[in-house]
Design a protein around this motif. Structure first.
Motif, short mmCIF file in Angstrom:
data_model
loop_
_atom_site.label_atom_id
_atom_site.label_comp_id
_atom_site.label_asym_id
_atom_site.label_seq_id
_atom_site.Cartn_x
_atom_site.Cartn_y
_atom_site.Cartn_z
N THR A 13 38.76 42.53 88.72
CA THR A 13 37.69 42.40 87.67
C THR A 13 36.83 42.05 88.82
O THR A 13 35.21 42.45 89.18
CB THR A 13 37.85 42.16 86.44
N ALA A 14 36.71 40.97 89.24
CA ALA A 14 35.98 39.81 90.23
C ALA A 14 35.61 40.89 91.53
O ALA A 14 34.68 41.03 91.99
CB ALA A 14 36.57 38.73 90.94
N LEU A 15 37.02 41.45 91.76
CA LEU A 15 36.10 42.24 93.79
C LEU A 15 35.36 43.90 93.57
O LEU A 15 34.85 44.10 93.70
CB LEU A 15 38.20 43.39 93.98
N ARG A 16 35.90 44.48 91.97
CA ARG A 16 34.95 45.18 91.72
C ARG A 16 33.70 45.11 91.49
O ARG A 16 32.66 46.13 92.06
CB ARG A 16 35.30 46.22 90.55
N ARG A 17 33.35 43.97 91.06
CA ARG A 17 31.67 42.96 90.59
C ARG A 17 31.64 42.92 92.19
O ARG A 17 29.84 43.44 92.01
CB ARG A 17 31.80 42.13 89.63
N ILE A 18 31.57 42.00 92.70
CA ILE A 18 31.28 41.84 94.01
C ILE A 18 31.19 42.85 94.96
O ILE A 18 29.90 43.69 95.77
CB ILE A 18 32.44 41.16 94.71
N ALA A 19 32.06 44.10 94.76
CA ALA A 19 31.78 45.91 95.42
C ALA A 19 30.45 46.30 95.02
O ALA A 19 29.91 47.19 96.03
CB ALA A 19 33.08 46.32 95.56
N ALA A 20 30.14 46.36 93.55
CA ALA A 20 29.39 47.07 93.24
C ALA A 20 27.76 46.18 93.63
O ALA A 20 27.27 47.22 93.77
CB ALA A 20 29.64 46.86 91.63
N GLU A 21 28.29 44.64 93.71
CA GLU A 21 27.09 44.41 93.77
C GLU A 21 26.76 44.59 95.68
O GLU A 21 25.66 44.23 95.63
CB GLU A 21 26.82 42.70 93.41
N ASP A 39 28.35 46.45 98.10
CA ASP A 39 28.03 47.78 98.43
C ASP A 39 28.19 49.16 97.12
O ASP A 39 28.89 50.13 96.89
CB ASP A 39 29.26 48.27 99.39
N GLY A 40 27.20 49.01 96.41
CA GLY A 40 26.89 49.98 95.24
C GLY A 40 26.50 51.74 96.11
O GLY A 40 26.11 51.60 96.56
N PRO A 41 26.42 52.19 94.58
CA PRO A 41 26.40 53.57 95.27
C PRO A 41 24.14 54.22 95.36
O PRO A 41 23.76 52.78 94.83
CB PRO A 41 26.19 54.37 93.46
N THR A 42 24.12 54.56 96.22
CA THR A 42 22.46 54.56 96.84
C THR A 42 22.43 55.30 95.71
O THR A 42 22.47 56.18 95.17
CB THR A 42 22.48 55.28 98.44
N SER A 43 20.53 55.42 95.91
CA SER A 43 19.93 56.01 95.36
C SER A 43 20.07 57.66 95.58
O SER A 43 20.68 58.37 94.32
CB SER A 43 18.68 55.69 95.54
N ALA A 44 19.97 58.23 96.57
CA ALA A 44 21.16 59.31 96.86
C ALA A 44 21.92 59.43 95.81
O ALA A 44 21.99 60.92 95.51
CB ALA A 44 21.14 59.69 98.17
N VAL A 45 23.44 59.02 95.63
CA VAL A 45 24.25 59.35 94.68
C VAL A 45 24.15 58.96 93.69
O VAL A 45 24.36 60.06 92.73
CB VAL A 45 24.55 58.04 95.07
N TYR A 46 23.04 58.25 93.30
CA TYR A 46 22.36 58.87 91.74
C TYR A 46 21.48 60.04 91.78
O TYR A 46 22.19 60.47 90.69
CB TYR A 46 21.53 57.06 91.30
N ALA A 47 20.87 60.33 91.95
CA ALA A 47 20.56 61.18 91.96
C ALA A 47 21.32 62.69 92.30
O ALA A 47 20.84 63.79 91.30
CB ALA A 47 19.09 61.76 93.48
N ALA A 48 22.42 62.65 93.00
CA ALA A 48 23.37 63.83 92.77
C ALA A 48 23.99 63.35 91.93
O ALA A 48 24.40 64.90 91.75
CB ALA A 48 24.22 63.70 94.16
N ALA A 49 24.18 62.21 91.32
CA ALA A 49 25.25 62.76 90.09
C ALA A 49 24.58 63.04 88.74
O ALA A 49 24.67 63.68 87.89
CB ALA A 49 25.98 61.46 89.69
N ARG A 50 22.76 63.03 88.76
CA ARG A 50 22.37 62.96 87.82
C ARG A 50 21.65 64.95 88.21
O ARG A 50 21.74 65.49 86.91
CB ARG A 50 20.63 62.48 88.13
N ALA A 51 21.37 65.43 89.27
CA ALA A 51 22.04 66.57 89.49
C ALA A 51 22.94 67.16 88.74
O ALA A 51 23.01 68.37 88.13
CB ALA A 51 21.21 66.49 90.69
#
Length: 153
Positions: A7-15, A17-29
């Motif tokens: 759980t701690a490693l997932r939280r650190i990885a998300a902070e 190296d989280g998803p970029t704005s391009a990934v969010y835009a692709a997910a929304r599309a």
């Protein structure tokens, strides 16, 4: 494996190296195109529009003080007409579906998704709808899902 460590490693990885704005835009599309087989009912009339509203002129212009206007959608063999009226607790929608199958019809708004109580003639009434974007969903008499374009009320 040690669950707290993972759980701690997932939280650190998300902070770090989280998803970029391009990934969010692709997910929304991808999410917005999840129902490609469905039909879109487009706005064909808005009585608040002074030019080419799609409604026959009864008054010289829209009565803004009245707090009431008409919207009309068409597409996929379905016609949806709605009267929107201001009320103290929000908006009231009175409408009618034409060309739909007997079944569930929904209203998506800022207040969430609501199942509409539609009578045998396709009429419905919804109270306390918050201002903001709305759309309606139903099934055409041919069985195809139909969703109106979003409109802000």
């Amino acid at each position: 494996m040690d669950e707290p460590l993972l759980t701690a490693l997932r939280r650190i990885a998300a902070e770090i190296d989280g998803p970029t704005s391009a990934v969010y835009a692709a997910a929304r599309a991808a999410y917005l195109t999840r129902n490609l087989d469905g039909e879109i009912a487009v706005l064909i009339g808005d009585s608040r529009s002074a030019v080419d509203s799609g409604f026959a002129v009864v008054r010289s212009g829209p009565d803004e003080a009245q707090g009431r206007w008409l919207l009309s959608f068409s597409g996929g063999g379905v016609q949806i007409d709605i009267e929107v009226e201001e009320e103290p607790a929000g908006l009231r929608l009175i409408g009618q579906f034409t060309g739909t199958a007997d079944g569930e019809c929904w209203l998506d708004s800022a207040g969430g998704r609501r199942l509409l109580d539609v009578d045998e003639l396709g009429r419905f009434l919804v109270r306390d709808v918050p201002h903001g974007p709305v759309r309606l969903r139903c099934t055409s008499s041919d069985g195809a899902p139909v969703t109106t374009a979003r409109v802000t009320i």
